[in-house]
Write an enzyme that holds these catalytic residues in place. Structure first.
Site, PDB file in Angstrom:
ATOM      1  N   VAL A 159     -83.121  15.438 -15.572  1.00 50.38           N
ATOM      2  CA  VAL A 159     -83.692  14.476 -16.523  1.00 50.38           C
ATOM      3  C   VAL A 159     -84.013  13.122 -15.883  1.00 50.38           C
ATOM      4  CG1 VAL A 159     -82.632  15.552 -18.539  1.00 50.38           C
ATOM      5  CG2 VAL A 159     -81.406  13.735 -17.312  1.00 50.38           C
ATOM      6  N   LYS A 172     -81.642  11.440 -13.649  1.00 53.89           N
ATOM      7  CA  LYS A 172     -80.398  10.675 -13.521  1.00 53.89           C
ATOM      8  C   LYS A 172     -80.297   9.903 -12.203  1.00 53.89           C
ATOM      9  CE  LYS A 172     -76.632  13.216 -13.359  1.00 53.89           C
ATOM     10  NZ  LYS A 172     -77.531  14.376 -13.525  1.00 53.89           N
ATOM     11  N   LYS A 209     -71.073   9.148  -6.030  1.00 49.38           N
ATOM     12  CA  LYS A 209     -71.386  10.488  -6.512  1.00 49.38           C
ATOM     13  C   LYS A 209     -70.112  11.309  -6.344  1.00 49.38           C
ATOM     14  CE  LYS A 209     -74.319  13.826  -7.781  1.00 49.38           C
ATOM     15  NZ  LYS A 209     -75.221  13.789  -8.952  1.00 49.38           N
ATOM     16  N   THR A 225     -73.566  18.956  -5.558  1.00 47.77           N
ATOM     17  CA  THR A 225     -73.673  20.409  -5.410  1.00 47.77           C
ATOM     18  C   THR A 225     -75.078  20.794  -4.958  1.00 47.77           C
ATOM     19  OG1 THR A 225     -74.346  20.817  -7.709  1.00 47.77           O
ATOM     20  CG2 THR A 225     -71.978  20.739  -7.255  1.00 47.77           C
ATOM     21  N   ASP A 249     -77.828  13.064  -3.371  1.00 57.41           N
ATOM     22  CA  ASP A 249     -78.309  12.088  -4.348  1.00 57.41           C
ATOM     23  C   ASP A 249     -78.049  10.644  -3.912  1.00 57.41           C
ATOM     24  OD1 ASP A 249     -79.213  14.133  -5.935  1.00 57.41           O
ATOM     25  OD2 ASP A 249     -77.504  14.102  -7.294  1.00 57.41           O
ATOM     26  N   GLU A 283     -72.442   8.221 -10.659  1.00 49.21           N
ATOM     27  CA  GLU A 283     -73.429   9.211 -11.114  1.00 49.21           C
ATOM     28  C   GLU A 283     -72.795  10.587 -11.221  1.00 49.21           C
ATOM     29  OE1 GLU A 283     -77.441  11.611  -9.870  1.00 49.21           O
ATOM     30  OE2 GLU A 283     -76.888   9.878  -8.653  1.00 49.21           O
TER      31      GLU A 283
END
Length: 244
Positions: free
Chosen positions: A13, A15, A37, A41, A50, A110
């Site tokens: 979405v 994030k 984080k 995964t 990320d 996050e």
């Protein structure tokens, strides 16, 4: 010192891009910022995760930390079990965040997927970490059909756990919104019981880092460190995926 937990109504979405925007806006305002984080995964050793994407977009001034990494793109508890690796207890996450919070004005945490994705076999989730930290939660939502139910369920789960919603951020607003998008923009704060606190243009993650950093504050409401006035956002140039 402020800690904000960033979750999504689901995966994909936006994030990570929203987290990067929050970090970029904070740095531009002169706030020292860190991003954590807890569980990454679906990324192999040596590959960028990320937090690397956050650092690329928001800049090297943002300190980043990844606490656990699992190779398969699954929920953290499932990915850890299949890999024969240790899971990540919320207390460990909270301790790492508190350490960073002692050295930074803002720490962003996050999550992986949605709020109630399992982190271990005991069923603990990102919500448990937010509760240990007494941290408000930013909910990143989709703009299209189906988002109202997912957002309402996430907000209900937050309230049931005594957690504050800092606002809803739309992770990827299309350049040519349809009727569903326009109606959802009005209905999202109603179903969430929290303000609409940001609108990121679709493709923001594909912008150059310099353009991203210059624009980020304009996508976020003042309550999240931005200058967005609630109006439509300018289209972004670049890839059209939501990211994160």
């Amino acid at each position: 010192m402020t800690v904000l937990v960033v979750t999504g109504t689901g995966t994909g979405v936006g994030k990570t891009v929203a987290t990067a925007a929050l970090a970029a806006a904070a740095v531009r305002a002169g706030r020292s910022t860190a991003v954590v984080k807890p569980a990454q995964t679906g990324v192999a050793p040596g590959e960028a995760g990320d937090v690397a994407e956050v650092a690329r977009l928001a800049g090297d001034a943002v300190e980043t930390a990844e606490l656990a990494r699992y190779p398969e793109p699954l929920a953290p508890a499932t990915a850890a079990r299949r890999a024969g690796m240790d899971t990540l207890p919320p207390a460990r996450v909270a301790a790492a965040v508190r350490d960073l919070a002692g050295r930074h004005d803002l720490v962003l945490v996050e999550g992986a997927g949605g709020l109630l994705v399992r982190f271990d076999q005991e069923g603990t989730t990102l919500a448990d970490t937010a509760r240990l930290l007494s941290a408000p939660v930013v909910v990143v939502a989709d703009a299209a059909l189906g988002t109202l139910n997912a957002t309402a369920l996430t907000a209900e789960a937050l309230r049931a756990r005594g957690l504050d919603c800092a606002g809803v951020v739309v992770g990827a607003w299309p350049a040519a919104p349809g009727l569903d998008h326009r109606c959802n923009l009005e209905d999202l704060p109603v179903v969430a019981g929290a303000p609409l606190a940001g609108l990121l243009p679709q493709g923001a993650g594909g912008m150059s880092p310099e353009a991203f950093r210059a624009a980020a504050a304009g996508w976020l409401a003042p309550s999240l460190g931005g200058t967005w006035d609630g109006g439509p956002c300018a289209p972004a140039t670049g890839e059209t995926g939501a990211g994160g």
